[in-house]
Write a protein that holds these residues in place. Structure first.
Motif, short mmCIF file in Angstrom:
data_model
loop_
_atom_site.label_atom_id
_atom_site.label_comp_id
_atom_site.label_asym_id
_atom_site.label_seq_id
_atom_site.Cartn_x
_atom_site.Cartn_y
_atom_site.Cartn_z
N ARG A 107 0.82 -1.27 -0.07
CA ARG A 107 -0.09 -0.05 0.07
C ARG A 107 0.79 1.39 -0.03
O ARG A 107 0.69 2.33 -0.82
CB ARG A 107 -0.91 0.06 1.13
N ALA A 108 1.87 1.35 0.78
CA ALA A 108 2.74 2.57 1.15
C ALA A 108 3.58 2.78 -0.32
O ALA A 108 3.73 3.85 -0.81
CB ALA A 108 3.65 2.48 2.07
N HIS A 109 4.16 1.48 -1.07
CA HIS A 109 4.58 1.56 -2.34
C HIS A 109 3.70 2.03 -3.37
O HIS A 109 4.15 2.88 -4.11
CB HIS A 109 5.37 0.14 -2.74
N GLU A 110 2.51 1.77 -3.38
CA GLU A 110 1.43 2.07 -4.51
C GLU A 110 1.25 3.66 -4.36
O GLU A 110 1.10 4.43 -5.21
CB GLU A 110 0.26 1.37 -4.50
N TRP A 111 1.32 3.97 -3.04
CA TRP A 111 1.05 5.40 -2.66
C TRP A 111 2.21 6.45 -3.00
O TRP A 111 2.11 7.49 -3.49
CB TRP A 111 0.69 5.74 -1.26
N ARG A 112 3.59 5.76 -2.91
CA ARG A 112 4.77 6.57 -3.50
C ARG A 112 4.56 6.43 -4.83
O ARG A 112 4.90 7.68 -5.23
CB ARG A 112 6.00 5.70 -2.71
N LEU A 113 4.21 5.39 -5.68
CA LEU A 113 4.16 5.52 -6.75
C LEU A 113 3.25 6.70 -7.65
O LEU A 113 3.44 7.34 -8.49
CB LEU A 113 3.97 4.25 -7.55
N PHE A 114 2.09 6.50 -6.89
CA PHE A 114 0.97 7.61 -7.12
C PHE A 114 1.56 9.13 -7.00
O PHE A 114 1.56 9.82 -7.98
CB PHE A 114 -0.14 7.39 -6.37
N GLY A 115 2.28 9.28 -5.87
CA GLY A 115 2.94 10.48 -5.56
C GLY A 115 3.70 10.99 -6.67
O GLY A 115 3.77 12.30 -7.17
N LEU A 116 4.37 10.07 -7.04
CA LEU A 116 5.47 10.53 -8.28
C LEU A 116 4.66 10.66 -9.67
O LEU A 116 4.90 11.56 -10.35
CB LEU A 116 6.52 9.39 -8.33
N ALA A 117 3.60 9.86 -9.68
CA ALA A 117 2.62 10.07 -10.96
C ALA A 117 2.00 11.49 -10.85
O ALA A 117 2.08 12.47 -11.92
CB ALA A 117 1.54 8.95 -11.09
N ALA A 118 1.65 12.05 -9.68
CA ALA A 118 1.13 13.22 -9.51
C ALA A 118 2.30 14.31 -9.77
O ALA A 118 1.61 15.37 -10.46
CB ALA A 118 0.57 13.48 -8.19
N ILE A 119 3.27 14.17 -9.28
CA ILE A 119 4.48 15.04 -9.85
C ILE A 119 4.76 15.00 -11.22
O ILE A 119 4.69 16.44 -11.97
CB ILE A 119 5.97 14.83 -9.10
N ALA A 120 4.65 13.77 -11.68
CA ALA A 120 4.64 13.79 -13.30
C ALA A 120 3.54 14.51 -14.14
O ALA A 120 3.76 15.22 -15.05
CB ALA A 120 4.85 12.28 -13.81
N TRP A 121 2.48 14.27 -13.41
CA TRP A 121 1.11 15.00 -14.00
C TRP A 121 1.45 16.71 -14.05
O TRP A 121 1.05 17.29 -14.94
CB TRP A 121 -0.12 14.81 -13.17
#
Length: 182
Positions: A107-121
């Protein structure tokens, strides 16, 4: 021209990354490897200059320019973690480093990746917005505006299939294991 630069930059990213890691570990030249790895963002700069030159030359912004903005956004957001990912594996293989660990908390890993995706967005939208502002002609920038909407849809889908779905499945697994213990 822009699509060719996107493909070339992706290939160049992996070549520069591999060269830096080969220098660092198998050839035992850590300083030279660090210098080459520090040049990874130069690849992104080349793509940015190529797109700017194409648009400055009077090209109508198309989906290829929106794709270039997406590539740049994701490269800047995920680039460091991709270099770190490869570095750990090279260190393990060629320098006796520790074995790469899988994430213990999905779960923490997925949130971290989503955080990077939000930065990419955010970076992608900033590049698209800068292109719209720089060109200053709505007729020539419709594809950039559409690209911002498309990358926003991608971010929402990422959220649903990433952190949201993982959080829901993790919660079910925990409640199932608690029920089995009783």
């Amino acid at each position: 021209m822009v699509i060719g630069f996107i493909i070339g930059c992706e290939i160049a990213f992996w070549i520069v990354l591999a060269a830096g890691l080969v220098l660092r570990y198998p050839l035992r030249r850590p300083w030279a490897g660090a210098v080459v790895l520090a040049a990874v963002p130069v690849v992104d700069l080349v793509l940015l200059v190529a797109c700017a030159a194409d648009l400055r030359g009077g090209a109508t912004a198309g989906s290829r320019h929106a794709l270039a903005a997406l590539y740049l956004g994701f490269s800047l957001a995920f680039g460091h973690s991709m270099v770190r990912w490869a570095d750990v594996r090279f260190a393990h293989r060629f320098a006796g480093g520790p074995k790469p660990q899988k994430p213990t908390d999905k779960r923490a890993h997925e949130w971290r990746l989503f955080g990077l995706a939000a930065i990419a967005w955010a970076l992608t939208c900033a590049f698209l917005g800068a292109g719209i502002w720089w060109i200053g002609d709505p007729a020539r920038t419709a594809a950039l505006k559409a690209g911002a909407g498309q990358v926003s849809v991608v971010l929402v889908i990422w959220f649903v299939v990433g952190p949201l779905l993982t959080s829901n499945t993790s919660g079910r697994k925990q409640s199932t294991s608690k029920t089995k213990r009783r």
